[in-house]
Write a protein that holds these residues in place. Sequence first.
Motif, PDB file in Angstrom:
ATOM      1  N   VAL A  85       0.845  -1.191   0.000  1.00 46.80           N
ATOM      2  CA  VAL A  85       0.000   0.000   0.000  1.00 46.80           C
ATOM      3  C   VAL A  85       0.881   1.241   0.000  1.00 46.80           C
ATOM      4  O   VAL A  85       1.651   1.468   0.943  1.00 46.80           O
ATOM      5  N   GLU A  86       0.750   2.049  -1.060  1.00 49.60           N
ATOM      6  CA  GLU A  86       1.510   3.299  -1.153  1.00 49.60           C
ATOM      7  C   GLU A  86       0.697   4.451  -0.560  1.00 49.60           C
ATOM      8  O   GLU A  86      -0.529   4.443  -0.598  1.00 49.60           O
ATOM      9  N   SER A  87       1.418   5.434  -0.052  1.00 51.20           N
ATOM     10  CA  SER A  87       0.793   6.649   0.456  1.00 51.20           C
ATOM     11  C   SER A  87       1.792   7.785   0.387  1.00 51.20           C
ATOM     12  O   SER A  87       2.986   7.563   0.159  1.00 51.20           O
ATOM     13  N   GLY A  88       1.284   9.007   0.589  1.00 55.69           N
ATOM     14  CA  GLY A  88       2.163  10.163   0.667  1.00 55.69           C
ATOM     15  C   GLY A  88       2.181  11.053  -0.557  1.00 55.69           C
ATOM     16  O   GLY A  88       2.843  12.097  -0.555  1.00 55.69           O
ATOM     17  N   GLY A  89       1.485  10.658  -1.598  1.00 61.93           N
ATOM     18  CA  GLY A  89       1.448  11.492  -2.787  1.00 61.93           C
ATOM     19  C   GLY A  89       0.634  12.747  -2.561  1.00 61.93           C
ATOM     20  O   GLY A  89      -0.007  12.920  -1.523  1.00 61.93           O
ATOM     21  N   GLY A  90       0.677  13.635  -3.551  1.00 66.10           N
ATOM     22  CA  GLY A  90      -0.088  14.867  -3.441  1.00 66.10           C
ATOM     23  C   GLY A  90       0.289  15.855  -4.509  1.00 66.10           C
ATOM     24  O   GLY A  90       1.031  15.537  -5.441  1.00 66.10           O
ATOM     25  N   LEU A  91      -0.233  17.068  -4.353  1.00 64.45           N
ATOM     26  CA  LEU A  91       0.052  18.166  -5.268  1.00 64.45           C
ATOM     27  C   LEU A  91       1.088  19.071  -4.609  1.00 64.45           C
ATOM     28  O   LEU A  91       0.897  19.529  -3.475  1.00 64.45           O
ATOM     29  N   VAL A  92       2.165  19.332  -5.318  1.00 63.01           N
ATOM     30  CA  VAL A  92       3.250  20.140  -4.760  1.00 63.01           C
ATOM     31  C   VAL A  92       3.812  21.035  -5.848  1.00 63.01           C
ATOM     32  O   VAL A  92       3.767  20.684  -7.032  1.00 63.01           O
TER      33      VAL A  92
ATOM     34  N   GLY B 180       6.609  -8.042  -8.741  1.00 70.36           N
ATOM     35  CA  GLY B 180       5.223  -8.447  -8.549  1.00 70.36           C
ATOM     36  C   GLY B 180       4.674  -7.813  -7.296  1.00 70.36           C
ATOM     37  O   GLY B 180       5.333  -7.000  -6.644  1.00 70.36           O
ATOM     38  N   TYR B 181       3.488  -8.228  -6.924  1.00 70.77           N
ATOM     39  CA  TYR B 181       2.810  -7.703  -5.725  1.00 70.77           C
ATOM     40  C   TYR B 181       2.717  -6.181  -5.773  1.00 70.77           C
ATOM     41  O   TYR B 181       2.964  -5.494  -4.780  1.00 70.77           O
ATOM     42  N   TRP B 182       2.330  -5.636  -6.904  1.00 78.45           N
ATOM     43  CA  TRP B 182       2.259  -4.192  -7.087  1.00 78.45           C
ATOM     44  C   TRP B 182       1.192  -3.576  -6.185  1.00 78.45           C
ATOM     45  O   TRP B 182       0.103  -4.139  -6.001  1.00 78.45           O
ATOM     46  N   GLY B 183       1.516  -2.383  -5.656  1.00 78.87           N
ATOM     47  CA  GLY B 183       0.516  -1.623  -4.937  1.00 78.87           C
ATOM     48  C   GLY B 183      -0.423  -0.923  -5.908  1.00 78.87           C
ATOM     49  O   GLY B 183      -0.289  -1.051  -7.126  1.00 78.87           O
ATOM     50  N   GLN B 184      -1.372  -0.161  -5.363  1.00 77.42           N
ATOM     51  CA  GLN B 184      -2.367   0.518  -6.192  1.00 77.42           C
ATOM     52  C   GLN B 184      -1.866   1.859  -6.714  1.00 77.42           C
ATOM     53  O   GLN B 184      -2.480   2.455  -7.603  1.00 77.42           O
ATOM     54  N   GLY B 185      -0.752   2.340  -6.170  1.00 73.23           N
ATOM     55  CA  GLY B 185      -0.160   3.583  -6.638  1.00 73.23           C
ATOM     56  C   GLY B 185      -0.618   4.797  -5.850  1.00 73.23           C
ATOM     57  O   GLY B 185      -1.690   4.802  -5.249  1.00 73.23           O
ATOM     58  N   THR B 186       0.221   5.828  -5.865  1.00 75.51           N
ATOM     59  CA  THR B 186      -0.115   7.100  -5.252  1.00 75.51           C
ATOM     60  C   THR B 186       0.258   8.216  -6.234  1.00 75.51           C
ATOM     61  O   THR B 186       1.336   8.189  -6.827  1.00 75.51           O
ATOM     62  N   GLN B 187      -0.636   9.163  -6.416  1.00 75.04           N
ATOM     63  CA  GLN B 187      -0.450  10.204  -7.419  1.00 75.04           C
ATOM     64  C   GLN B 187       0.444  11.316  -6.894  1.00 75.04           C
ATOM     65  O   GLN B 187       0.222  11.849  -5.794  1.00 75.04           O
ATOM     66  N   VAL B 188       1.444  11.671  -7.685  1.00 75.90           N
ATOM     67  CA  VAL B 188       2.287  12.834  -7.411  1.00 75.90           C
ATOM     68  C   VAL B 188       2.090  13.805  -8.565  1.00 75.90           C
ATOM     69  O   VAL B 188       2.295  13.448  -9.732  1.00 75.90           O
ATOM     70  N   THR B 189       1.693  15.021  -8.230  1.00 78.59           N
ATOM     71  CA  THR B 189       1.491  16.047  -9.238  1.00 78.59           C
ATOM     72  C   THR B 189       2.325  17.262  -8.872  1.00 78.59           C
ATOM     73  O   THR B 189       2.218  17.774  -7.756  1.00 78.59           O
ATOM     74  N   VAL B 190       3.160  17.690  -9.796  1.00 77.59           N
ATOM     75  CA  VAL B 190       4.056  18.818  -9.559  1.00 77.59           C
ATOM     76  C   VAL B 190       3.644  19.963 -10.471  1.00 77.59           C
ATOM     77  O   VAL B 190       3.650  19.820 -11.697  1.00 77.59           O
ATOM     78  N   SER B 191       3.316  21.084  -9.869  1.00 74.75           N
ATOM     79  CA  SER B 191       2.908  22.252 -10.651  1.00 74.75           C
ATOM     80  C   SER B 191       4.116  23.159 -10.879  1.00 74.75           C
ATOM     81  O   SER B 191       5.002  23.270 -10.023  1.00 74.75           O
ATOM     82  N   SER B 192       4.118  23.803 -12.019  1.00 71.59           N
ATOM     83  CA  SER B 192       5.252  24.678 -12.360  1.00 71.59           C
ATOM     84  C   SER B 192       5.024  26.100 -11.872  1.00 71.59           C
ATOM     85  O   SER B 192       3.955  26.472 -11.434  1.00 71.59           O
TER      86      SER B 192
END
Length: 123
Positions: free
Chosen positions: A5-12, A111-123
Motif C-alpha cells: 500500500v503506497e501513500s504520501g502522494g499529493g500536489l506540490v 510483482g505484488y504491485w501496490g495501487q499507486g499514489t499520485q504525485v502532481t508537480v505544478s510549475s
Amino acid sequence: QAQLVESGGGLVQAGGSLRLSCAASGRTFNTNTMGWFRQAPGKGREFVASISWFSTTYYADSVKGRFTVSRDNAKSTMYLQIDSLKPEDTAVYYCAEKIRDGNDNYVSAYGYWGQGTQVTVSS
C-alpha cells in the motif's frame, strides 16, 4: 489479502518535496529487493529506484541526487524521499517486490504491485 500500500502522494509546487511510503499489508517484508516505479499519463511504467534487504540502492539516472529510497524492515515499510520536484516527475508512483530474476530496473522482475499514489508537480 496481502498487498503493498503506497501513500504520501499529493500536489506540490516545483522545487518542493514529498515522502512516499510503501507498507506491507497482511504480510511482512521478506528478504527480496523492493522497488519504486512511476507511470506518467500516456507513458509506460518506468523504474525509479530499488533497495535490497541490506539497503543497497540503485537509481534511475533521471532521479539521482534528488530521490532517496530507504526501508525499515522491522516495520515492513519502504520510503521514497523526493526532493527538488520537477513537473516531469508528475506520475502515479508504485511500489513492488522483486520476485523474478532480472536486473533491478526491469518491470517484469517485480510483482505484488501496490495501487499507486499520485504525485502532481505544478510549475
